[in-house]
Design a protein around this motif. Structure first.
Motif, PDB file in Angstrom:
ATOM      1  N   LEU A 630       6.931  -4.296 -10.113  1.00 29.82           N
ATOM      2  CA  LEU A 630       6.691  -4.517  -8.793  1.00 29.82           C
ATOM      3  C   LEU A 630       6.880  -2.873  -8.257  1.00 29.82           C
ATOM      4  CD1 LEU A 630       8.797  -7.353  -7.941  1.00 29.82           C
ATOM      5  CD2 LEU A 630       6.220  -7.165  -7.342  1.00 29.82           C
ATOM      6  N   PRO A 631       6.210  -2.585  -7.249  1.00 29.16           N
ATOM      7  CA  PRO A 631       6.209  -1.241  -6.768  1.00 29.16           C
ATOM      8  C   PRO A 631       7.522  -1.179  -5.593  1.00 29.16           C
ATOM      9  CG  PRO A 631       4.662  -2.324  -5.505  1.00 29.16           C
ATOM     10  CD  PRO A 631       5.223  -3.126  -6.605  1.00 29.16           C
ATOM     11  N   GLN A 632       7.815   0.141  -5.391  1.00 29.80           N
ATOM     12  CA  GLN A 632       8.927   0.308  -4.460  1.00 29.80           C
ATOM     13  C   GLN A 632       8.608  -0.044  -3.080  1.00 29.80           C
ATOM     14  OE1 GLN A 632       7.935   2.240  -6.815  1.00 29.80           O
ATOM     15  NE2 GLN A 632       9.772   3.163  -8.028  1.00 29.80           N
ATOM     16  N   SER A 633       7.483   0.002  -2.905  1.00 30.00           N
ATOM     17  CA  SER A 633       6.824  -0.293  -1.463  1.00 30.00           C
ATOM     18  C   SER A 633       5.477  -0.947  -1.666  1.00 30.00           C
ATOM     19  CB  SER A 633       7.020   0.995  -0.649  1.00 30.00           C
ATOM     20  OG  SER A 633       5.924   1.958  -0.787  1.00 30.00           O
ATOM     21  N   LEU A 634       5.590  -1.517  -0.514  1.00 32.67           N
ATOM     22  CA  LEU A 634       3.989  -2.306  -0.183  1.00 32.67           C
ATOM     23  C   LEU A 634       2.958  -1.122  -0.128  1.00 32.67           C
ATOM     24  CD1 LEU A 634       4.667  -5.612   1.739  1.00 32.67           C
ATOM     25  CD2 LEU A 634       4.089  -5.211  -0.620  1.00 32.67           C
ATOM     26  N   ASP A 635       3.256  -0.015   0.637  1.00 30.18           N
ATOM     27  CA  ASP A 635       2.373   0.799   1.095  1.00 30.18           C
ATOM     28  C   ASP A 635       1.873   1.667  -0.186  1.00 30.18           C
ATOM     29  OD1 ASP A 635       2.313   0.474   3.654  1.00 30.18           O
ATOM     30  OD2 ASP A 635       4.019   2.052   4.110  1.00 30.18           O
ATOM     31  N   ARG A 636       2.895   1.785  -1.112  1.00 32.81           N
ATOM     32  CA  ARG A 636       2.414   2.414  -2.428  1.00 32.81           C
ATOM     33  C   ARG A 636       1.459   1.588  -3.060  1.00 32.81           C
ATOM     34  NH1 ARG A 636       7.183   4.803  -5.851  1.00 32.81           N
ATOM     35  NH2 ARG A 636       7.598   5.811  -3.969  1.00 32.81           N
TER      36      ARG A 636
END
Length: 783
Positions: A630-636
């Motif tokens: 999973l990424p640290q943020s959705l934007d990433r």
């Protein structure tokens, strides 16, 4: 996305056409129009063919001359030799002519050359042997149109030669007594008869009356030789199948039993059961037992011959499999550098099965194929060729005719002999011609699709009505339909080797089972919830007396990007390693752990450590984006998806310590904690934190999280685990804490990407994909 294996051509129908026949369904009327049938009368003739539609055999050139010569030979008691060919068309042609001449009282024998010692077609030695046997007349069936030398030999020997054939006519005709060939007869209305069809016409002319008793023979070669099943061929095969179903010939009865055929025979019974067994004899030895099987009137002899033929067919199947495997290994070793026309040759290959091998290689490699066996003693190569729809083998090989010692055939199939030293030259010349004539898409198999199918149109009555268009074959293919952009309610692999695919399509009122034989490998390439387009044939599945409509799938494609949901999978490695490695990227947003080191062995790996790395990625489409964590943020992740615009996304991540499932501190939690510190002045995290958490029903992590956020905002001090208030705290909002923002963002990440339903996750990715499309449109529309 999933590209179809074949090239799909939708057959265009005429819009706003008047109804052909109100008693027929709209679907059947559409199929008739696509076959050039636009009136009720023409439809009746097509759906219910009549023997009166057959043409007068005397319209064929030299027919009167040939009939007169045969009758003269019979009246004089001259010996006649029927010279046939060793395939199913040639064998059935020989049987037709033998039975006809015997009925007329002729002194007649037949001769079929040995494929291995004599090769294809008439040969000088056989003709000279015939002369020694006092043969005065030779009649060829399904062969002879290229026998220029042999025709001269017959003339020198004083033997009259009548050629009956249907193969392509070359530059000149042999000097025969008579040539009965529809393509040599401008006045004959139909030129696509099989060899047995020409022999049948000759039989009709010789007998005077229409030979209904030979219809069971004529249908074998007509269907097995893949001639267009329209005009006369449709009539002959239509009535021939009925005659064959009723036939009491011992040979047919024995073949039926061996093949397990019950009830009325179909074109598929001939094409896949009877024809291949008759062909098998001439492929491995002299074809005479096949002729005897068709002609015998003795049940015991028929059973013996049929069993002999069955054994030969099983041997043929194994030889084909062995040679095909050898050839594929040779071609696979060349990698992606295969020529546009494959020519593969090896010493020791069985010449009799090379046509079948060539057909298999055409299906595997999607290009014309010539398969040759090399004779080291004579330094010659001999074999067969099969082609794709877009490449006319006969025409192109005739352009280099001087490279062959012998050559003959059709647009899609041919046989040849050539010096070994010419093999490479033939490969280069034909490949150059193919490169000049063909577009890359031409090398794909072509599926002609008759129309798009709605589930409400499918019923047993509709399928029965469509089957009135049978017999199907060349020129009248079995209708192919398309089920457009429909997500199956069920999809699974079946079969002992899981090499078949089964689906079920449903709407509010209807359901349809679909089977794809040999399509099992597509299972891992299809996301079950994807809207896929399938092409196939309608059929009826009968089991325990119950009949149901069934869709026999031939090809599948997915036009939109696909989401493969492997979140939390316990068999992740097994699932992921089935993903094609070409243009596939595995992405990690965190350092790769030992658990996932295997990924490096299969895919290109991208490790994204910060936001700048994502933004600096070049805009490049990938076929498969494999998300390993999973990424640290959705934007990433959104930026990554928009940059890569993947055709397929594989969600392979999991979480073992889900923040979303824990109590995430709210502003009220922070407010209470601060008030508690004001009252108590201090809190020791290690000694008092667990008690506080238990008292409030929080987790220990929540207490530490609140403390660290306050520390970041300079509301408190933390020294050796002791939390105390700052005497002069700054005025800041909780949202100004990076730790607070990160926590809430990660909860949002888990909620959106992990704890969402398939539909919700697909929808989120769709939004990101749509931004890519919008960005492209903006660039395109810039002034």
């Amino acid at each position: 996305m999933l590209r179809s294996k074949a090239k799909w051509n939708f057959v265009q129908g005429e819009e706003h056409s008047l109804p052909i026949d109100d008693s027929l369904s709209s679907l059947t009327q559409q199929l008739l129009r696509q076959r050039g049938i636009h009136t009720k009368e023409a439809a009746e003739q097509f759906l219910s063919p009549q023997l009166q539609q057959l043409h007068d055999p005397m319209l064929m050139n030299d027919m009167d001359k040939a009939v007169e010569r045969v009758k003269d030979a019979i009246s004089k008691g001259e010996r006649i030799l029927v010279f046939g060919d060793y395939d199913a068309d040639g064998v059935s042609s020989t049987a037709v002519m033998m039975e006809t001449l015997r009925e007329l009282g002729a002194e007649v024998a037949y001769y079929i050359p040995n494929r291995f010692t004599e090769g294809y077609g008439p040969n000088e030695e056989a003709f000279r042997n015939a002369k020694e046997e006092d043969v005065a007349l030779i009649i060829t069936v399904d062969t002879g149109i290229a026998a220029h030398h042999e025709a001269k030999v017959a003339k020198e020997l004083g033997i009259d030669l009548i050629i009956t054939d249907h193969h392509e006519v070359q530059e000149s005709l042999p000097e025969a007594y008579a040539i009965v060939h529809p393509k040599c007869s401008s006045s004959y209305p139909f030129q696509e008869l099989a060899g047995v069809g020409v022999a049948f016409k000759f039989a009709h002319a010789l007998l005077g009356d229409f030979p209904k008793h030979l219809l069971d023979l004529v249908v074998i070669g007509t269907i097995a030789d893949l001639v267009p099943l329209h005009d006369e061929n449709r009539v002959l095969s239509y009535y021939g199948l009925q005659a064959l179903s009723r036939s009491v010939r011992p040979g047919f009865q024995a073949l039926r039993q061996l093949c397990g055929i019950e009830g009325p025979l179909t074109e598929e019974d001939i094409g896949f059961a009877i024809g291949p067994r008759i062909n098998a004899v001439g492929r491995l030895q002299n074809a005479s037992p096949a002729v005897e099987l068709l002609l015998t009137e003795d049940d015991d002899e028929a059973a013996y011959l049929a069993n002999q033929i069955q054994e030969l067919n099983q041997e043929r199947q194994q030889i084909v499999a062995d040679i095909a495997k050898e050839a594929e290994t040779m071609l696979d070793a060349e990698g992606d550098d295969l020529p546009s026309v494959i020519v593969v040759a090896k010493e020791g290959w069985n010449q009799g099965v090379l046509g079948i091998v060539a057909s298999r290689l055409v299906r595997r490699f999607d290009r014309p194929v010539i398969v040759l066996t090399i004779d080291p003693e004579t330094e010659t190569a001999k074999g067969s060729a099969r082609s794709i729809d877009a490449f006319d083998l006969f025409t192109n090989c005739m352009q280099i005719r001087d490279l062959f010692t012998h050559f003959g055939g059709h647009a899609q199939a041919a046989g040849m002999t050539l010096p070994v030293e010419n093999v490479d030259t033939v490969r280069a010349a034909l490949s150059q011609q193919a490169n000049e004539q063909l577009h890359p898409d031409d090398f794909r198999e072509v599926l002609s699709i008759d129309g798009t199918l709605d589930l409400s149109q499918v019923s047993l009555d509709t399928i029965d009505e469509i089957n009135q268009l049978a017999p199907f074959g060349m020129g009248n293919p079995k209708p192919l339909f398309c089920i457009d952009r429909s997500a199956p309610a069920e999809i699974r692999q079946i079969g002992s080797n899981l090499n078949h695919l089964k689906m079920k399509f449903k709407d509010d009122k209807n359901e349809l089972d679909a089977i794809g034989f040999g399509l099992g490998e597509l299972y891992t390439k299809l996301a079950p919830q994807s809207a896929m387009t399938t092409v196939g044939e309608l059929s009826i599945n009968e089991w325990n007396g119950r009949k149901k409509p069934q869709f026999m799938m031939k090809d599948i494609r997915v036009d939109e990007w696909q989401l493969f949901d492997l979140r939390g999978s316990r068999h992740l490695k097994k699932a992921v390693t089935t993903v094609p490695q070409d243009n596939a990227v595995a992405v990690f947003f965190h350092p790769v752990t030992a658990e996932h080191e295997w990924v490096w062995e299969y895919f290109d790996v991208l490790q994204i450590e910060d936001e700048e790395m994502v933004e600096e990625l070049p805009l490049d489409e990938v076929d498969h984006l494999i998300l390993m964590d999973l990424p640290q943020s959705l934007d990433r992740l959104a930026t990554l998806v928009q940059n890569m615009n993947p055709k397929n996304i594989h969600a392979c991540y999991r979480t073992d310590d889900a923040a979303f499932l824990k109590t995430v501190p709210t502003r009220d939690h922070f407010k209470w904690f601060y008030a508690m510190l004001l009252k108590r002045k201090q809190l020791h995290l290690e000694k008092e934190g667990p008690k506080l958490a238990a008292h409030k029903g929080w987790s220990k992590d929540a207490v530490e999280f609140i403390s660290n956020v306050f520390f970041e905002l300079e509301f408190v001090k933390i020294e050796n685990g002791l939390v105390t208030l700052n005497s002069n705290p700054s005025k800041k909002d909780l949202s100004e804490s990076a730790l607070y923002q990160s926590k809430h963002e990660y909860v949002n990440v888990e909620q959106t990407l992990y704890f969402s339903s398939y539909r919700q996750l697909k929808s989120w990715f769709d939004e990101q994909m749509n931004r890519v499309v919008q960005a492209k449109e903006e660039v395109t529309n810039e002034p």
